[in-house]
Design a protein around this motif. Structure first.
Motif, PDB file in Angstrom:
ATOM      1  N   UNK A  56       0.839  -1.212   0.000  1.00 35.30           N
ATOM      2  CA  UNK A  56       0.000   0.000   0.000  1.00 35.30           C
ATOM      3  C   UNK A  56       0.875   1.265   0.000  1.00 35.30           C
ATOM      4  N   UNK A  57       1.991   1.181   0.712  1.00 33.89           N
ATOM      5  CA  UNK A  57       2.903   2.318   0.756  1.00 33.89           C
ATOM      6  C   UNK A  57       3.386   2.662  -0.654  1.00 33.89           C
ATOM      7  N   UNK A  58       3.800   1.635  -1.376  1.00 35.82           N
ATOM      8  CA  UNK A  58       4.324   1.874  -2.722  1.00 35.82           C
ATOM      9  C   UNK A  58       3.230   2.330  -3.686  1.00 35.82           C
ATOM     10  N   UNK A  59       2.030   1.760  -3.513  1.00 39.72           N
ATOM     11  CA  UNK A  59       0.917   2.167  -4.377  1.00 39.72           C
ATOM     12  C   UNK A  59       0.574   3.634  -4.133  1.00 39.72           C
ATOM     13  N   UNK A  60       0.617   4.007  -2.829  1.00 39.95           N
ATOM     14  CA  UNK A  60       0.307   5.403  -2.498  1.00 39.95           C
ATOM     15  C   UNK A  60       1.369   6.351  -3.045  1.00 39.95           C
ATOM     16  N   UNK A  61       2.619   5.881  -2.999  1.00 38.52           N
ATOM     17  CA  UNK A  61       3.702   6.667  -3.578  1.00 38.52           C
ATOM     18  C   UNK A  61       3.448   6.910  -5.071  1.00 38.52           C
ATOM     19  N   UNK A  62       3.067   5.801  -5.733  1.00 39.12           N
ATOM     20  CA  UNK A  62       2.744   5.888  -7.171  1.00 39.12           C
ATOM     21  C   UNK A  62       1.606   6.862  -7.395  1.00 39.12           C
ATOM     22  N   UNK A  63       0.598   6.774  -6.532  1.00 39.06           N
ATOM     23  CA  UNK A  63      -0.569   7.640  -6.678  1.00 39.06           C
ATOM     24  C   UNK A  63      -0.166   9.101  -6.551  1.00 39.06           C
ATOM     25  N   UNK A  64       0.690   9.368  -5.535  1.00 35.77           N
ATOM     26  CA  UNK A  64       1.128  10.762  -5.337  1.00 35.77           C
ATOM     27  C   UNK A  64       1.915  11.253  -6.552  1.00 35.77           C
ATOM     28  N   UNK A  65       2.771  10.392  -7.058  1.00 35.67           N
ATOM     29  CA  UNK A  65       3.560  10.781  -8.238  1.00 35.67           C
ATOM     30  C   UNK A  65       2.659  11.104  -9.417  1.00 35.67           C
ATOM     31  N   UNK A  66       1.694  10.231  -9.645  1.00 34.34           N
ATOM     32  CA  UNK A  66       0.783  10.437 -10.780  1.00 34.34           C
ATOM     33  C   UNK A  66      -0.038  11.708 -10.578  1.00 34.34           C
ATOM     34  N   UNK A  67      -0.481  11.919  -9.336  1.00 35.84           N
ATOM     35  CA  UNK A  67      -1.274  13.127  -9.048  1.00 35.84           C
ATOM     36  C   UNK A  67      -0.453  14.364  -9.390  1.00 35.84           C
ATOM     37  N   UNK A  68       0.797  14.360  -8.958  1.00 44.81           N
ATOM     38  CA  UNK A  68       1.665  15.503  -9.260  1.00 44.81           C
ATOM     39  C   UNK A  68       1.862  15.678 -10.761  1.00 44.81           C
ATOM     40  N   UNK A  69       2.065  14.526 -11.423  1.00 42.29           N
ATOM     41  CA  UNK A  69       2.261  14.587 -12.888  1.00 42.29           C
ATOM     42  C   UNK A  69       1.018  15.170 -13.563  1.00 42.29           C
ATOM     43  N   UNK A  70      -0.142  14.791 -13.053  1.00 41.70           N
ATOM     44  CA  UNK A  70      -1.395  15.300 -13.635  1.00 41.70           C
ATOM     45  C   UNK A  70      -1.469  16.825 -13.468  1.00 41.70           C
ATOM     46  N   UNK A  71      -1.093  17.257 -12.273  1.00 40.88           N
ATOM     47  CA  UNK A  71      -1.119  18.711 -11.996  1.00 40.88           C
ATOM     48  C   UNK A  71      -0.216  19.458 -12.967  1.00 40.88           C
ATOM     49  N   UNK A  72       0.965  18.882 -13.153  1.00 39.78           N
ATOM     50  CA  UNK A  72       1.941  19.498 -14.058  1.00 39.78           C
ATOM     51  C   UNK A  72       1.393  19.572 -15.486  1.00 39.78           C
ATOM     52  N   UNK A  73       0.806  18.452 -15.921  1.00 37.58           N
ATOM     53  CA  UNK A  73       0.285  18.412 -17.296  1.00 37.58           C
ATOM     54  C   UNK A  73      -0.824  19.437 -17.462  1.00 37.58           C
ATOM     55  N   UNK A  74      -1.682  19.534 -16.432  1.00 38.66           N
ATOM     56  CA  UNK A  74      -2.786  20.506 -16.507  1.00 38.66           C
ATOM     57  C   UNK A  74      -2.262  21.912 -16.655  1.00 38.66           C
ATOM     58  N   UNK A  75      -1.187  22.188 -15.892  1.00 34.81           N
ATOM     59  CA  UNK A  75      -0.573  23.531 -15.969  1.00 34.81           C
ATOM     60  C   UNK A  75      -0.067  23.781 -17.381  1.00 34.81           C
ATOM     61  N   UNK A  76       0.605  22.760 -17.921  1.00 35.56           N
ATOM     62  CA  UNK A  76       1.162  22.886 -19.272  1.00 35.56           C
ATOM     63  C   UNK A  76       0.059  23.102 -20.296  1.00 35.56           C
ATOM     64  N   UNK A  77      -1.067  22.401 -20.103  1.00 36.18           N
ATOM     65  CA  UNK A  77      -2.182  22.550 -21.052  1.00 36.18           C
ATOM     66  C   UNK A  77      -2.737  23.962 -21.003  1.00 36.18           C
ATOM     67  N   UNK A  78      -2.847  24.496 -19.753  1.00 36.14           N
ATOM     68  CA  UNK A  78      -3.370  25.865 -19.597  1.00 36.14           C
ATOM     69  C   UNK A  78      -2.442  26.872 -20.280  1.00 36.14           C
ATOM     70  N   UNK A  79      -1.136  26.575 -20.135  1.00 26.63           N
ATOM     71  CA  UNK A  79      -0.143  27.501 -20.692  1.00 26.63           C
ATOM     72  C   UNK A  79      -0.095  27.439 -22.222  1.00 26.63           C
ATOM     73  N   UNK A  80      -0.413  26.309 -22.746  1.00 24.94           N
ATOM     74  CA  UNK A  80      -0.318  26.184 -24.211  1.00 24.94           C
ATOM     75  C   UNK A  80      -1.708  26.221 -24.846  1.00 24.94           C
ATOM     76  N   UNK A  81      -1.696  26.347 -26.162  1.00 25.15           N
ATOM     77  CA  UNK A  81      -2.972  26.224 -26.868  1.00 25.15           C
ATOM     78  C   UNK A  81      -3.339  24.748 -26.915  1.00 25.15           C
ATOM     79  N   UNK A  82      -4.368  24.443 -27.584  1.00 17.37           N
ATOM     80  CA  UNK A  82      -4.818  23.033 -27.650  1.00 17.37           C
ATOM     81  C   UNK A  82      -3.677  22.107 -28.057  1.00 17.37           C
TER      82      UNK A  82
END
Lengths: 298, 472
Positions: B138-164
């Motif tokens: 569970x510890x490792x899965x949660x680590x993965x989840x946190x990493x993915x969550x952060x990656x999602x945040x980053x991608x969202x920021x990039x999408x906002x910054x760029x056009x489609x």
């Protein structure tokens, strides 16, 4: 009572005529012998009578039932061995009889009775594959008479039987014909054996019935015709038009009773001495050969 | 009379040694099959002898490589790999640790090795190792989840910054799917091992992804889509019920598989009995014995046909009972209460059926096939009186039908759907499923199968009735 009636029965395979214009009838208690060389059409005729082969023409009626239209009613009164007593080799004799019995309302006591009748008591629980041909013939006969048929058809039933077996079978058939009024058809190559218990014969050749008569009729004809003479010389061409030299002292000739006196006179007038005159009693085999000869001439 | 004749025929079959030989072989196969499942599968239904990685060989190869390499970083990478492989050896090949060791520990081991002076890196590694060894997935899965969550945040920021940006949007979608799966794993405690829950989840995700991308334009694409739907629904059902329905070493699986696993034996038995009842009788002359009895030829041939089917039914029952007993001995009878799952294509629903009922359905679906090959065998027997011909032609038809179907599908030979051996495949329509070949459907098969059956049956009866018994 009329048991079997074959009228103008005809069988053709392709262009080859196997049986042509077979007509005869059979009454209760008759024992009819089918005689003829291989390929004469005996077995094919028998197969048509029991529905194993179709008819190209004509009709076969058993107790008035047409074998084609009312097969089950017609065949119910028939017991038969066709070609060979083909039984299930992997079953015992008794099991084979039980199978045969299951087609009719037959109890175990009747099976025991026919087993005793054909003399197979000691071997009936053995597998048929261990039986000799003679034993299989006996078993086949037992299976075919199991249901008290009114018509018994046996194709070469004497094959494989020893002299004792032949005598026993003849006794059985005579008893069935006389006591049970069974009509019987027997085909055989052992012509002399048929003579002793058949009251009628059908002589077959190349699909045709050459002769269909009672044994008495045949014997009467032949008794009148053939004489055997013991003579001093067999070179008689100048005196007799037709005769057969048997050996250096014997000849055979056909003549009526009245004419034989004239023949003797002629021989004596020509210095041929006649030591013995004997009317020859022809057997069935002789008749068969004679009829066959006539058919070839024809 | 027909029952009396059938009784006689059955008695005759039971007197033949050959039938016992084939039954013996069939039951031997039954035993070997059950025994191998017992020997080679664990309690979770996993195959024990699947090909393992040769870790020692890999270590040896890496050590040789390490001696050749001069670069420090490259040496460290190889050293890390060797260390991880050595650690991997300590875990079962079915464990999540075995599968995920590189994903979860590589960075920590590499850091420890490259910064050998840095205690923080060592401590981090040791902490992770303890959790890894203590099965704290569970510890490792949660680590993965946190990493993915952060990656999602980053991608969202990039999408906002760029056009489609279609690439980024696609990546975001993938990450969000991964996050969903991770959340599901954490919530339902599903480790990434070889267990049935992980297998079901992997298959479910794979099917769902393929479905999202799948096209439904052609018949083949639609059929593939149907199969994906089935895969998704079945695995979804397993995940929800948390029952290992697809475990192969159970009495359920053995019984449910009978009609497929033993098909060859059933076909051979049916053909052997049919050929024996016709050709042997012609060849040995015993047909004369039978045909001069007061029974119509129609009843005789019908009794022989029914007897061959009766012997087939008996053979199926024999395997069923034997498999039931063996399954009970080897695996216990507990799985009987669980039932088996099947996907109903028409209802788009997973059904749980009692194994006996499911087995009966599979038997019914196969019955038209057996009815037809039995009929063909009898017809050929009457026609040729040759045992080999009457057995081999239907046997070949039965064996090559699946290959012929594949050829028809791959070469788009749609006319082949009219072949009798295509129309008898009713098991293809079980639970409203579809055939692989376009145009070959349940109704089509019903119509053409009936036509073929009636014609062949008519020919069989007429031929048998008219056939002369030739002189020897």
């Amino acid at each position: 009572m009329l048991v079997l009636e074959c009228r103008n029965v005809f069988k053709k395979i392709g262009h080859h005529v196997i049986v042509s214009d077979l007509s005869f009838s059979l009454n209760e208690g008759d024992i009819l012998g089918f005689i003829g060389p291989n390929g004469a059409g005996k077995t094919t005729s028998i197969k048509m009578m029991v529905g194993l082969q179709s008819l190209s023409g004509g009709s076969i009626k058993i107790f008035g039932y047409d074998i084609r239209k009312d097969f089950t009613k017609a065949i119910r009164q028939v017991g038969a061995i066709v070609e060979n007593p083909d039984m299930y080799m992997y079953l015992t004799g008794y099991e084979n009889l039980k199978i045969a019995a299951s087609f009719y309302q037959i109890d175990a006591s009747r099976i025991d009775e026919v087993v005793r009748m054909v003399g197979l008591e000691g071997r009936i629980h053995e597998k048929v594959k261990n039986y000799s041909l003679g034993m299989r013939q006996r078993l086949g006969i037992a299976a075919s008479i199991l249901h008290h048929p009114k018509l018994l058809i046996l194709d070469e039933p004497l094959n494989g039987l020893d002299p004792e077996g032949i005598r026993e079978l003849k006794d059985i058939l005579l008893r069935l014909a006389h006591e049970d009024k069974m009509a019987i058809i027997v085909s055989s190559h052992i012509l002399s054996e048929l003579e002793s218990f058949c009251n009628r014969v059908c002589i077959f050749s190349r699909g045709h019935v050459l002769k269909n008569a009672t044994i008495e009729e045949i014997k009467k004809i032949t008794e009148k015709e053939v004489y055997q003479l013991e003579v001093s010389s067999t070179k008689l061409d100048s005196i007799l038009s037709s005769y057969l030299v048997i050996d250096e002292a014997h000849i055979e000739l056909s003549s009526t009773k009245e004419n034989i006196v004239n023949i003797l006179k002629a021989l004596l007038l020509n210095d041929v001495l006649v030591y013995e005159v004997k009317k020859k009693v022809l057997g069935l085999e002789d008749v068969f050969l004679k009829v066959m000869e006539a058919s070839h001439d024809f | 009379m027909i029952f009396r004749l059938m009784k006689i025929e059955v008695k005759k079959v039971f007197k033949r040694k050959s039938i016992y030989v084939i039954w013996g072989l069939m039951l031997l196969f039954c035993f070997v099959n059950s025994f191998l499942y017992f020997r080679d599968y664990d309690d979770e239904g996993r195959y024990l002898y699947s090909k393992e990685e040769d870790i020692n060989e890999e270590i040896k190869a890496l050590e040789e490589e390490k001696e050749k390499v001069q670069n420090t970083n490259a040496t460290t990478i190889i050293k890390t790999k060797i260390e991880l492989l050595k650690l991997k050896k300590k875990f079962s090949k079915d464990s999540w640790q075995y599968a995920k060791i590189n994903d979860y520990l590589y960075d920590a081991v590499y850091e420890k090795n490259i910064r050998s002076e840095d205690n923080a890196a060592l401590e981090r590694y040791q902490k992770l190792l303890v959790k890894f060894k203590n099965n704290d997935y569970l510890y490792f899965l949660k680590q993965d989840r946190d990493n993915i969550t952060n990656q999602i945040k980053e991608i969202k920021k990039e999408i906002l910054a760029s056009d489609e940006d279609l690439f980024l949007e696609r990546e975001l979608k993938q990450k969000e799917e991964t996050l969903k799966v991770l959340n599901f794993r954490i919530k339902n405690h599903i480790r990434e091992d070889t267990g049935y829950l992980n297998q079901a989840l992997v298959c479910y995700v794979q099917a769902r992804e393929e479905m999202q991308e799948g096209k439904k334009n052609t018949y083949q694409e639609r059929i593939h889509y149907q199969e994906l739907k089935k895969e998704k629904k079945i695995n979804e059902f397993i995940l929800k019920s948390r029952v290992n329905y697809q475990k192969e070493n159970t009495v359920n699986a053995l019984i449910f598989g009978i009609m497929n696993d033993y098909e060859f034996f059933f076909v051979v038995i049916l053909l052997m009995v049919s050929a024996m009842m016709i050709c042997d009788e012609y060849q040995t002359g015993t047909f004369k014995f039978l045909l001069i009895k007061p029974v119509s030829r129609f009843i005789i041939i019908l009794s022989k046909y029914f007897t061959s089917l009766l012997i087939l039914g008996f053979s199926v029952l024999l395997v069923f009972c034997f498999q039931f007993i063996l399954g009970g001995i080897f695996f216990g009878l507990d799985s009987l209460n669980l039932g088996v799952i099947v996907y109903d294509y028409g209802l788009d629903k997973v059904l749980v059926l009692h194994v006996f009922l499911a087995f009966f359905y599979s038997f019914l679906a196969k019955l038209p096939f057996y009815l037809m090959i039995g009929l063909i065998c009898l017809l050929l027997g009457v026609l040729t009186t040759s045992t080999v011909t009457s057995m081999m032609i239907p046997l070949m038809l039965a064996i090559f039908s699946p290959f012929m179907l594949d050829v028809a599908v791959s070469h788009q030979l749609y006319w082949m759907k009219y072949l009798p051996n295509f129309t008898w495949r009713f098991s293809d329509y079980l639970f409203a499923s579809s055939s692989k070949l376009e145009g070959l459907g349940f109704q089509f098969s019903c119509i053409w199968y009936s036509i073929y059956f009636v014609i062949l049956f008519f020919f069989l009866v007429k031929l048998f009735q008219r056939r002369d018994i030739q002189n020897v």
